[in-house]
Design a protein around this motif. Structure first.
Motif, mmCIF file in Angstrom:
data_model
loop_
_atom_site.group_PDB
_atom_site.id
_atom_site.type_symbol
_atom_site.label_atom_id
_atom_site.label_comp_id
_atom_site.label_asym_id
_atom_site.label_seq_id
_atom_site.Cartn_x
_atom_site.Cartn_y
_atom_site.Cartn_z
ATOM 1 N N PHE A 253 24.227 46.304 11.244
ATOM 2 C CA PHE A 253 24.340 47.595 11.918
ATOM 3 C C PHE A 253 25.663 47.629 12.690
ATOM 4 N N MET A 254 26.434 48.682 12.477
ATOM 5 C CA MET A 254 27.728 48.803 13.165
ATOM 6 C C MET A 254 27.838 50.107 13.947
ATOM 7 N N HIS A 255 28.499 50.026 15.071
ATOM 8 C CA HIS A 255 28.740 51.194 15.927
ATOM 9 C C HIS A 255 30.005 50.883 16.716
ATOM 10 N N CYS A 256 30.954 51.820 16.723
ATOM 11 C CA CYS A 256 32.230 51.536 17.402
ATOM 12 C C CYS A 256 32.053 51.425 18.909
ATOM 13 N N LEU A 257 30.975 51.999 19.439
ATOM 14 C CA LEU A 257 30.683 52.085 20.865
ATOM 15 C C LEU A 257 31.728 52.984 21.560
ATOM 16 N N PRO A 258 31.408 53.654 22.639
ATOM 17 C CA PRO A 258 30.158 53.597 23.382
ATOM 18 C C PRO A 258 29.015 54.296 22.636
ATOM 19 N N ALA A 259 27.780 53.770 22.865
ATOM 20 C CA ALA A 259 26.600 54.323 22.195
ATOM 21 C C ALA A 259 25.751 55.124 23.178
ATOM 22 N N LYS A 260 25.100 56.127 22.655
ATOM 23 C CA LYS A 260 24.079 56.846 23.434
ATOM 24 C C LYS A 260 22.736 56.315 22.948
ATOM 25 N N ARG A 261 22.190 55.373 23.699
ATOM 26 C CA ARG A 261 20.917 54.760 23.328
ATOM 27 C C ARG A 261 19.824 55.822 23.225
ATOM 28 N N GLY A 262 19.035 55.740 22.177
ATOM 29 C CA GLY A 262 17.933 56.698 22.024
ATOM 30 C C GLY A 262 18.361 57.948 21.282
ATOM 31 N N GLN A 263 19.663 58.153 21.103
ATOM 32 C CA GLN A 263 20.118 59.290 20.284
ATOM 33 C C GLN A 263 20.473 58.772 18.894
ATOM 34 N N GLU A 264 21.736 58.409 18.671
ATOM 35 C CA GLU A 264 22.113 57.997 17.303
ATOM 36 C C GLU A 264 21.534 56.636 16.915
ATOM 37 N N VAL A 265 21.117 55.830 17.911
ATOM 38 C CA VAL A 265 20.533 54.510 17.611
ATOM 39 C C VAL A 265 19.522 54.143 18.704
ATOM 40 N N THR A 266 18.464 53.463 18.280
ATOM 41 C CA THR A 266 17.496 52.998 19.278
ATOM 42 C C THR A 266 18.032 51.706 19.901
ATOM 43 N N SER A 267 17.559 51.404 21.110
ATOM 44 C CA SER A 267 17.966 50.151 21.761
ATOM 45 C C SER A 267 17.525 48.954 20.934
ATOM 46 N N GLU A 268 16.367 49.113 20.292
ATOM 47 C CA GLU A 268 15.829 48.021 19.482
ATOM 48 C C GLU A 268 16.823 47.608 18.383
ATOM 49 N N VAL A 269 17.460 48.593 17.762
ATOM 50 C CA VAL A 269 18.440 48.292 16.702
ATOM 51 C C VAL A 269 19.768 47.843 17.309
ATOM 52 N N LEU A 270 20.217 48.560 18.325
ATOM 53 C CA LEU A 270 21.518 48.236 18.932
ATOM 54 C C LEU A 270 21.547 46.798 19.459
ATOM 55 N N ASP A 271 20.431 46.365 20.035
ATOM 56 C CA ASP A 271 20.369 45.008 20.600
ATOM 57 C C ASP A 271 19.734 44.005 19.631
ATOM 58 N N GLY A 272 19.354 44.474 18.464
ATOM 59 C CA GLY A 272 18.582 43.627 17.545
ATOM 60 C C GLY A 272 19.435 42.683 16.717
ATOM 61 N N LYS A 273 18.765 41.932 15.841
ATOM 62 C CA LYS A 273 19.449 40.854 15.121
ATOM 63 C C LYS A 273 20.413 41.360 14.037
ATOM 64 N N ASN A 274 20.253 42.585 13.612
ATOM 65 C CA ASN A 274 21.156 43.113 12.586
ATOM 66 C C ASN A 274 22.460 43.672 13.175
ATOM 67 N N SER A 275 22.472 43.829 14.493
ATOM 68 C CA SER A 275 23.599 44.509 15.127
ATOM 69 C C SER A 275 24.797 43.575 15.287
ATOM 70 N N VAL A 276 25.992 44.070 14.900
ATOM 71 C CA VAL A 276 27.222 43.270 15.063
ATOM 72 C C VAL A 276 28.217 44.003 15.968
ATOM 73 N N VAL A 277 27.690 44.846 16.858
ATOM 74 C CA VAL A 277 28.572 45.731 17.628
ATOM 75 C C VAL A 277 29.526 44.972 18.566
ATOM 76 N N LEU A 278 29.069 43.829 19.081
ATOM 77 C CA LEU A 278 29.966 43.095 19.987
ATOM 78 C C LEU A 278 31.061 42.364 19.215
ATOM 79 N N MET A 279 30.710 41.952 18.009
ATOM 80 C CA MET A 279 31.724 41.344 17.151
ATOM 81 C C MET A 279 32.795 42.396 16.802
ATOM 82 N N GLN A 280 32.340 43.636 16.566
ATOM 83 C CA GLN A 280 33.286 44.726 16.300
ATOM 84 C C GLN A 280 34.242 44.890 17.486
#
Ligand code: CP
Ligand code: NVA
Length: 298
Positions: A253-280
């Motif tokens: 899961f990728m997101h350039c950030l900043p994210a609006k939690r609960g809108q385009e992505v749930t916190s569960e996905v944003l913080d979950g094991k598939n998320s690579v947002v911090l690596m991005q």
């Protein structure tokens, strides 16, 4: 003089070189600690920024260069106190290149044509090329060895997506765009110019993300955008557990950030094991460093 305005202005060879330089810098940062010695980068922000600001600032310092943060209001970068070309002419007496983030892509384009100083596009309403080259690096690292990876973009048709499409048009990877029809209608003509057999449009999030190896999204309303009414069209476009489980195993899961939690992505996905947002976010720095070396190279 070299500028970095849009991915579709670059040749494939140049992008390959920028990416491979970023990989080398990431592996051995010390080797590049004097690559921009005695060079000064100016940063002009007309909009907020955390990642772009820090990755350019820290990145340039790690290459041995200097950085000046210039608030456009403070230096009169607005054609009111003096023409922006005149501001750039003066800046060119002190600094070696400038990154600009604004809501006026045309202005950046025109300034680059004037060839006063190398200009880097740090995000406009039209595109965000630095982000997408950073994401290309992240994709290569995360999907290593995966041939014909399927990428899915779900959400708005915006600046980040436009740069992603520019990249797709050069590398021809499979890219599904999943965008509400009401939003897509506005960009249909533009999409036709970019379209090829690997770039496809869907309005159904479940269909469009099936078997994806990467799901990308971004905010539904970008900085400076007036039309907040369009949010109502995105009701089924939140990246949630269901969408992730519909995709391929180990989808990222990728997101350039900043994210609006609960809108385009749930916190569960944003913080979950598939998320690579911090690596991005981290990879932004290596890409900015490679871009700086690219534009400053004589
Ligand atoms: N992704 C990105 O460009 O973040 P900032 O707006 O914080 O720079
Ligand atoms: N599309 C977003 C990207 C932010 C990095 C915006 O322009 O606000």
């Amino acid at each position: 003089m070299k500028h970095f305005i849009d991915i579709n202005n670059l040749k494939k060879k140049e992008i390959d070189e920028i990416i491979s330089l970023a990989i080398k810098i990431k592996k051995n940062p010390k080797k590049y600690s004097s690559s921009c010695k005695d060079k000064t980068l100016g940063l002009i922000f007309e909009k907020q920024s955390l990642r772009t600001r820090l990755s350019f600032n820290i990145g340039m310092q790690k290459l041995g260069g200097y950085v000046l943060e210039l608030q456009s209001k403070d230096i009169g970068f607005d054609n009111k106190r003096e023409k922006v070309e005149d501001v750039l002419n003066v800046l060119s007496q002190y600094i070696d290149c400038v990154m600009i983030r604004n809501n006026n892509h045309k202005q950046i384009l025109n300034l680059s044509k004037a060839n006063i100083l190398p200009i880097i596009n740090g995000l406009t309403e039209y595109s965000h090329p630095c982000q997408i080259l950073g994401d290309f690096l992240t994709l290569q690292e995360c999907l290593k060895g995966k041939k014909n990876a399927n990428i899915a973009w779900i959400g708005d048709y915006n600046n980040v997506l436009r740069s992603l499409i520019h990249l797709q048009n050069i590398y021809n990877f499979k890219l599904n765009l999943i965008i509400p029809i009401e939003v897509f209608k506005k960009y249909k003509r533009e999409f036709q110019d970019f379209k090829n057999k690997n770039l496809n449009y869907f309005s159904d999030p479940v269909l469009g993300t099936k078997n994806s190896n990467c799901i990308m999204t971004d905010v539904w309303v970008s900085m400076g955008e007036k039309n907040i009414n369009k949010k109502k069209y995105f009701k089924n476009y939140t990246v949630n557990k269901k969408i992730i489980s519909n995709a391929a195993n180990n989808v990222i899961f990728m997101h350039c950030l900043p994210a609006k939690r609960g809108q385009e992505v749930t916190s569960e996905v944003l913080d979950g094991k598939n998320s690579v947002v911090l690596m991005q976010a981290k990879n932004r720095m290596y890409i900015q460093q490679a871009i700086l070396i690219y534009v400053l190279k004589k």
